[in-house]
Scaffold this active site. Structure first.
Site, PDB file in Angstrom:
ATOM      1  N   ASN A  98       0.828  -1.201   0.000  1.00  3.40           N
ATOM      2  CA  ASN A  98       0.000   0.000   0.000  1.00  3.40           C
ATOM      3  C   ASN A  98       0.859   1.246   0.000  1.00  3.40           C
ATOM      4  O   ASN A  98       2.033   1.207   0.382  1.00  3.40           O
ATOM      5  CB  ASN A  98      -0.922   0.004   1.221  1.00  3.40           C
ATOM      6  CG  ASN A  98      -1.946  -1.113   1.155  1.00  3.40           C
ATOM      7  OD1 ASN A  98      -2.546  -1.345   0.115  1.00  3.40           O
ATOM      8  ND2 ASN A  98      -2.134  -1.813   2.253  1.00  3.40           N
ATOM      9  N   CYS A  99       0.248   2.347  -0.391  1.00  2.00           N
ATOM     10  CA  CYS A  99       0.895   3.650  -0.449  1.00  2.00           C
ATOM     11  C   CYS A  99       1.591   3.930   0.891  1.00  2.00           C
ATOM     12  O   CYS A  99       0.997   3.673   1.943  1.00  2.00           O
ATOM     13  CB  CYS A  99      -0.158   4.710  -0.736  1.00  2.00           C
ATOM     14  SG  CYS A  99       0.487   6.367  -0.937  1.00  2.00           S
ATOM     15  N   PRO A 100       2.830   4.379   0.857  1.00  2.00           N
ATOM     16  CA  PRO A 100       3.624   4.852  -0.272  1.00  2.00           C
ATOM     17  C   PRO A 100       4.599   3.821  -0.838  1.00  2.00           C
ATOM     18  O   PRO A 100       5.429   4.143  -1.681  1.00  2.00           O
ATOM     19  CB  PRO A 100       4.397   6.013   0.344  1.00  2.00           C
ATOM     20  CG  PRO A 100       4.711   5.516   1.735  1.00  2.00           C
ATOM     21  CD  PRO A 100       3.466   4.736   2.149  1.00  2.00           C
ATOM     22  N   GLU A 101       4.522   2.575  -0.378  1.00  2.00           N
ATOM     23  CA  GLU A 101       5.532   1.574  -0.746  1.00  2.00           C
ATOM     24  C   GLU A 101       5.686   1.341  -2.253  1.00  2.00           C
ATOM     25  O   GLU A 101       6.826   1.268  -2.735  1.00  2.00           O
ATOM     26  CB  GLU A 101       5.265   0.261  -0.027  1.00  2.00           C
ATOM     27  CG  GLU A 101       5.520   0.347   1.470  1.00  2.00           C
ATOM     28  CD  GLU A 101       5.131  -0.920   2.191  1.00  2.00           C
ATOM     29  OE1 GLU A 101       6.053  -1.652   2.572  1.00  2.00           O
ATOM     30  OE2 GLU A 101       3.913  -1.161   2.337  1.00  2.00           O
ATOM     31  N   ASP A 147      -2.653  -1.715  -5.247  1.00  2.00           N
ATOM     32  CA  ASP A 147      -3.104  -0.523  -4.533  1.00  2.00           C
ATOM     33  C   ASP A 147      -3.750   0.443  -5.528  1.00  2.00           C
ATOM     34  O   ASP A 147      -3.075   0.928  -6.433  1.00  2.00           O
ATOM     35  CB  ASP A 147      -1.917   0.144  -3.838  1.00  2.00           C
ATOM     36  CG  ASP A 147      -2.304   1.363  -3.027  1.00  2.00           C
ATOM     37  OD1 ASP A 147      -3.497   1.738  -3.011  1.00  2.00           O
ATOM     38  OD2 ASP A 147      -1.402   1.965  -2.413  1.00  2.00           O
TER      39      ASP A 147
END
Length: 80
Positions: free
Chosen positions: A16-19, A43
């Site tokens: 998920n954000c920001p990964e 995501d």
């Protein structure tokens, strides 16, 4: 579907954000100028974040598509 043959693949499935964008940044750095990267993500925020990433840094987003909750992107790294 596309006939692009990527030089590298980033599988950000389940992240998920920001990964996904953080991983994308590292993968693009390791790619040769003009290289093609395929990104696989789940995501939904990548639909917004990846095009903005490419636009901001000057990389070319060749194609993006969605298939049953999986988002695919083909990114050409800008020439140095």
């Amino acid at each position: 579907m596309t006939d692009f043959t990527p030089d590298a693949v980033l599988d950000a499935t389940g992240l998920n954000c920001p990964e996904p964008v953080m991983m994308l940044h590292q993968h693009v750095r390791n790619l040769a100028a003009g290289g093609l990267l395929k990104v696989i993500a789940t995501d939904p925020s990548t639909r917004r974040d990846i095009p903005k990433f490419c636009n901001f840094l000057g990389h070319e987003l060749l194609q993006q598509q969605e298939d049953a909750g999986t988002f695919l992107y083909w990114i050409r790294k800008k020439a140095d």
